[in-house]
Design an enzyme around this catalytic site. Structure first.
Site, mmCIF file in Angstrom:
data_model
loop_
_atom_site.group_PDB
_atom_site.id
_atom_site.type_symbol
_atom_site.label_atom_id
_atom_site.label_comp_id
_atom_site.label_asym_id
_atom_site.label_seq_id
_atom_site.Cartn_x
_atom_site.Cartn_y
_atom_site.Cartn_z
ATOM 1 N N ASP A 52 0.826 -1.249 0.047
ATOM 2 C CA ASP A 52 -0.077 -0.082 0.067
ATOM 3 C C ASP A 52 1.002 1.195 0.098
ATOM 4 O OD1 ASP A 52 -2.400 -1.577 -0.045
ATOM 5 O OD2 ASP A 52 -2.805 -1.127 2.222
ATOM 6 N N LYS A 74 -3.947 2.933 -2.493
ATOM 7 C CA LYS A 74 -5.305 3.447 -2.681
ATOM 8 C C LYS A 74 -5.164 4.819 -1.935
ATOM 9 C CE LYS A 74 -8.723 0.887 -3.379
ATOM 10 N NZ LYS A 74 -9.103 0.893 -5.025
ATOM 11 N N MET A 189 -9.443 7.844 7.834
ATOM 12 C CA MET A 189 -9.745 8.244 6.625
ATOM 13 C C MET A 189 -10.737 9.120 6.880
ATOM 14 S SD MET A 189 -9.417 4.499 4.591
ATOM 15 C CE MET A 189 -10.342 3.644 5.939
#
Length: 270
Positions: A52, A74, A189
């Protein structure tokens, strides 16, 4: 890195990283020292690392130079590989007989989509192993002097994500229930939608002056901490990401528990 770096671990009862298998491994919140021994071992034995964006270069450097590294990060608002394509890549690499290390920031089962990837591997008949990591919502906050529970402030804590699969504020979240569920909320997030989330929490009954602490780049030399309130989060600009956000009274412990202070870029907003 050569085999001698792992000599001290040779006598330990570690599982075999077999060709044709995928290990979904948590890399922890940032610092290489927070890797588990099994994660460290896997880095030395893998044929390919599919990682990641949140996995630091310092961690990737622990793998031998010949190990193939594939970026599969991502990040919100930036061009990113599709989840389906990442999973297909893992399956294809395993079927080619590779020892595939799927390396994820934090813990693969804590908002890391590890469950989705493991499910697809299972359906494809690919053997896999889950190697838990230290979640940034636990270990990362410890580097900012934030205990997620403390008997003087809270006995419960709620973890939630700040966006859904479409990148918007999760529509299925019952904000009044979330607001009342625990004194401390830890959000992953959530920077992009923090003003909206703060507004919904306030509408659901959380005090407008309740502390909000934002820990960016947790457990790395670039860690920074912003302290504000639910009322004032809308005034924030250019909050560094990735970041973990804590709503609730555990911020009161930072003055005494901020052991990483010498390496922080910490400031108070408002």
């Amino acid at each position: 890195m050569t085999d001698r770096h792992f000599a001290a671990l040779d006598d330990a009862d570690f599982p075999t990283f077999a060709p044709g298998t995928v290990w979904l491994v948590g890399a922890g919140p940032g610092g290489p020292g927070l890797l588990t021994l099994l994660a460290y071992r896997a880095l030395g034995e893998a044929d390919v690392v599919v990682h990641d964006a949140l996995v630091s270069p310092a961690i990737l450097d622990l793998a031998p130079a010949h190990v193939e590294r594939i970026h599969a990060g991502k990040r919100g608002g930036k061009p990113s590989p599709k989840q389906a394509d990442i999973t297909i890549r893992l399956i294809d690499l395993a079927r080619a007989g590779k020892k595939v290390l799927r390396l994820k920031g934090g813990d693969p089962f804590m908002f890391g989509r590890g469950g989705e990837e493991a499910g697809e591997l299972s359906r494809a008949g690919i053997p896999f192993r889950i190697v838990p990591g230290i979640s940034s919502g636990l270990g990362g906050l410890a580097y900012a002097g934030l205990p997620v529970t403390h008997r003087d402030t809270n006995h419960t804590v709620l973890f939630l994500t700040g966006h859904d699969e479409t990148g918007t504020v999760p529509s299925a979240v019952d904000w009044p229930a979330v607001s009342a569920a625990a004194p401390v909320l830890v959000m992953f997030m959530a920077v992009k939608h923090l003003p909206i989330i703060a507004e919904r929490l306030r509408a659901a009954g959380r005090p407008q002056h309740e502390p909000v602490t934002i820990v960016s780049h947790a457990a790395t030399p670039g860690q920074s901490v912003i302290e504000t309130t639910l009322e004032r989060v809308a005034l924030l600009e250019d909050v560094p990401t990735p970041a973990i956000i804590v709503v609730g009274p555990v911020d009161a412990h930072r003055a005494n528990l901020d052991w990483y202070r010498a390496e922080l870029r910490s400031h108070v907003f408002g």
